[in-house]
Design a protein around this motif. Sequence first.
Motif, short mmCIF file in Angstrom:
data_model
loop_
_atom_site.label_atom_id
_atom_site.label_comp_id
_atom_site.label_asym_id
_atom_site.label_seq_id
_atom_site.Cartn_x
_atom_site.Cartn_y
_atom_site.Cartn_z
N ARG A 542 0.86 -1.18 0.00
CA ARG A 542 0.00 0.00 0.00
C ARG A 542 0.90 1.23 0.00
NH1 ARG A 542 -4.62 0.83 3.67
NH2 ARG A 542 -5.58 1.45 1.69
N ILE A 543 0.39 2.30 -0.53
CA ILE A 543 1.20 3.51 -0.58
C ILE A 543 0.97 4.30 0.71
CG2 ILE A 543 1.61 5.65 -1.84
CD1 ILE A 543 0.70 4.02 -4.35
N ASP A 544 2.08 4.69 1.31
CA ASP A 544 2.01 5.29 2.65
C ASP A 544 0.99 6.42 2.76
OD1 ASP A 544 3.72 3.60 3.75
OD2 ASP A 544 5.50 4.90 3.59
N GLN A 550 -9.43 2.86 3.64
CA GLN A 550 -9.49 1.46 4.02
C GLN A 550 -8.99 0.54 2.92
OE1 GLN A 550 -13.42 0.35 5.07
NE2 GLN A 550 -13.31 1.30 7.09
N GLY A 551 -8.34 -0.51 3.29
CA GLY A 551 -7.90 -1.47 2.28
C GLY A 551 -6.94 -2.46 2.88
N THR A 552 -6.73 -3.56 2.15
CA THR A 552 -5.85 -4.62 2.65
C THR A 552 -4.50 -4.62 1.94
OG1 THR A 552 -6.80 -6.07 1.01
CG2 THR A 552 -7.74 -6.17 3.23
N GLY A 553 -4.42 -3.99 0.80
CA GLY A 553 -3.18 -4.05 0.02
C GLY A 553 -3.07 -5.36 -0.74
N LEU A 554 -4.17 -6.13 -0.77
CA LEU A 554 -4.12 -7.43 -1.46
C LEU A 554 -4.70 -7.35 -2.87
CD1 LEU A 554 -5.35 -9.75 1.42
CD2 LEU A 554 -3.06 -9.70 0.44
N GLY A 555 -5.60 -6.37 -3.08
CA GLY A 555 -6.38 -6.33 -4.31
C GLY A 555 -5.58 -6.35 -5.60
N LEU A 556 -4.64 -5.42 -5.74
CA LEU A 556 -3.91 -5.35 -7.01
C LEU A 556 -2.98 -6.54 -7.21
CD1 LEU A 556 -3.06 -1.56 -7.41
CD2 LEU A 556 -4.73 -2.92 -8.66
N TRP A 557 -2.41 -7.00 -6.09
CA TRP A 557 -1.55 -8.18 -6.18
C TRP A 557 -2.35 -9.36 -6.71
CZ3 TRP A 557 -1.96 -12.54 -2.65
CH2 TRP A 557 -1.00 -13.51 -2.86
N LEU A 558 -3.49 -9.59 -6.07
CA LEU A 558 -4.38 -10.69 -6.46
C LEU A 558 -4.82 -10.52 -7.92
CD1 LEU A 558 -6.05 -13.13 -5.45
CD2 LEU A 558 -7.85 -11.51 -4.85
N THR A 581 -4.92 5.07 -14.87
CA THR A 581 -5.62 4.15 -15.75
C THR A 581 -5.03 2.75 -15.54
OG1 THR A 581 -5.81 5.90 -17.37
CG2 THR A 581 -6.28 3.65 -18.13
N PHE A 582 -5.89 1.84 -15.12
CA PHE A 582 -5.46 0.45 -14.99
C PHE A 582 -6.03 -0.32 -16.17
CE2 PHE A 582 -4.79 1.91 -10.72
CZ PHE A 582 -3.72 1.16 -10.25
N THR A 583 -5.19 -1.12 -16.83
CA THR A 583 -5.67 -1.88 -17.98
C THR A 583 -5.47 -3.37 -17.75
OG1 THR A 583 -5.11 -0.03 -19.40
CG2 THR A 583 -5.50 -2.15 -20.48
P1 ADP Z 1 -5.98 -1.59 -1.15
O1 ADP Z 1 -6.81 -2.59 -0.48
O2 ADP Z 1 -5.06 -0.86 -0.25
O3 ADP Z 1 -6.75 -0.69 -2.06
P2 ADP Z 1 -4.79 -2.59 -3.59
O4 ADP Z 1 -3.82 -3.70 -3.80
O5 ADP Z 1 -6.06 -2.63 -4.35
O6 ADP Z 1 -5.00 -2.48 -2.04
O7 ADP Z 1 -4.03 -1.26 -3.94
C1 ADP Z 1 -2.74 -1.04 -3.45
C2 ADP Z 1 -2.44 0.42 -3.30
O8 ADP Z 1 -2.36 1.02 -4.58
C3 ADP Z 1 -3.49 1.17 -2.59
O9 ADP Z 1 -3.31 1.14 -1.19
C4 ADP Z 1 -3.34 2.57 -3.15
O10 ADP Z 1 -2.34 3.24 -2.43
C5 ADP Z 1 -2.84 2.33 -4.55
N1 ADP Z 1 -3.92 2.46 -5.56
C6 ADP Z 1 -4.64 1.46 -6.07
N2 ADP Z 1 -5.51 1.92 -7.01
C7 ADP Z 1 -5.31 3.24 -7.07
C8 ADP Z 1 -5.90 4.30 -7.85
N3 ADP Z 1 -6.87 4.07 -8.75
N4 ADP Z 1 -5.45 5.56 -7.65
C9 ADP Z 1 -4.45 5.79 -6.75
N5 ADP Z 1 -3.89 4.86 -6.00
C10 ADP Z 1 -4.30 3.60 -6.15
#
Ligand code: ADP
Length: 590
Positions: A542-544, A550-558, A581-583
């Motif tokens: 997750r970015i500091d 709220q979030g787990t930091g698992l979403g993008l990894w998964l 933009t996420f693709t």
């Molecule tokens: P989280 O549950 O923290 O959202 P993700 O794995 O989905 O976990 O995302 C990891 C981190 O990437 C997030 O904590 C956030 O800092 C950053 N992030 C994800 N999506 C975006 C977005 N659309 N805009 C800005 N930052 C994002």
Amino acid sequence: MPAMSELLLVVQLAIELAFSALAIRTIVSWMRQPDRRHGHLGLALASLAILILLAPALGGTGPVAQSLTDLAIVLFLVSGYGLLMFRDSFVPLGTWARRLITAGIVAIGLAGIALQLPSNPESPHTPLQTLDFVAIVGVWAFCILEPIVTFWLAARGRPAVEMARLRSISIGYAGLIFVVVFGTIAGSLNGAVSLAVDVIGLLIVPVLYFAFFPPVWLRRIWRQPEEEQFRSALHDLLLYSSNRVELAEKALVWAERLVGGDAAFILDDGGSVLASRGITTAEAKQLAIKGQILGPSLDGRAPRRQGSSVIVPLDLQQGRGAMVIRSERLTPIFGDEELSRLSQYATSLAAGLDRVTLSSKIAALERAKTDFLNVASHELRGPMTVIKGYLTMLEAGALGDLAPKARSVLPLLISKSDEVNWMIEQMIEASRLEEGRLALKRHRADIVELTDSAIDGVRMLLTGHDLKVDMPVESIEADVDPDRFQIVVRNLLSNAAKYSASGTDITVDVRRDDGKALVSVHDEGIGISTEDQSSLFTRFGRIDTNQHVQGTGLGLWLSREIARMHEGDLTVESRAGLGSTFTFSVPLRH
Ligand code: ADP
């Protein structure tokens, strides 16, 4: 030719000096390391040196000359005895053989004195005198020739340093024979030949020096053939050993080869035997206790000699350990150079052992994290299903009418419980992925339709935003796992909503391009700086600055893992403050 005889004198003097220097060197090294091995070598070379000094005074007649001759006989035999015992300290003779030879030497010596052997071999001898003379020369020759062969043969198949060391001693013995034989015959030859013989004798002395006291550079050359192998072994050892015992065992092999040694073991902090070689663990344990190896005397980092062992301290993270190398018979005499290499080696080894400790601790922590994720998510799922069920029933009026105020908070409660459910789902999927249990159930599906229903699934989360969807009317077909595909899209959408201000646009774009089906989710939110982009897709990454969301930091990894399991990918284009933009791409169905 006076010039010739003067030259002869100078050369002889040089031999005497050189040989005396060698003898003194031997005695000094014995004083530094007063063991049997050094003692015997000292005895042998010192008596030979005195004999060489004495040689010019021999050959006269009368009682003084006779006692000088007797002394010479004793020195000669003592030198032979010393050399044989030096050999015995490497490759032991049997007890009986040793006693027999010792008794023989004493008897022959006593006989020589009793028979009053003349010092000039050319003067007339009685048959008994001749017999004893032959016996003296014979036993001396045996004391030297036998070790030459023994050392040479014992060197076979030994590690490089030991082999070279043993062979060099063998050569040293041969050199001694030359010096003595040439020295004896030189006097009876004519000037020029005698000079040549003496010069050869003089040249042999440095050879003896190198053979018995190999200098550092020579030992380095000896080690050369193994050096490369050693380096790569050290590399493998430190990088690829998965547990401490394995690492310690491999390390011992090289420690032994580095300095030679017939047994070695490594003590962990606390005194348990981590690995042993050449002796059993129990024996090693006993040695460690008896020698008080980890006792208070093990301070500093320098290796130390204790009896026939070298003890190298290991500075481990949890405390002091030690590597012990026992040097027995065949082991070359340790030099400072070897010891300093050993201590360098020990430093690398300690670092390696600590690394393994650390990485197994990290692995255990990771496992604990996964276990926790697994347990927590499954435990949370049950109660959340009940909560969500009742909320839905309340909203549908299935449980009777609600007061308008109570009814007004229901949508918020439902949306929050959706969020929690969504997090739980992510956690369950993540722990499945970690344990390798996430198997895709792929079949033919329409990406357009799937994206549409994914949007529906998170519509509640998107209410504050202006959603723009751009998708084709015709279907885009791909082989995907529909549930997992939707997890990815929902994740991108919920992130877009979480990380952008309400009222801004979120754009979803579905299209086909170059054999791929693409789903892009664009937001006008906070964006992600280039340096932060690399940590986005890591587990719990997750970015500091966004920690308040709220979030787990698992979403993008998964999501990326799921995309890649589909032979597709998930990429990001973003700049801090300018939206992201996420693709998400998957291959089209052929
Ligand atoms: P989280 O549950 O923290 O959202 P993700 O794995 O989905 O976990 O995302 C990891 C981190 O990437 C997030 O904590 C956030 O800092 C950053 N992030 C994800 N999506 C975006 C977005 N659309 N805009 C800005 N930052 C994002």
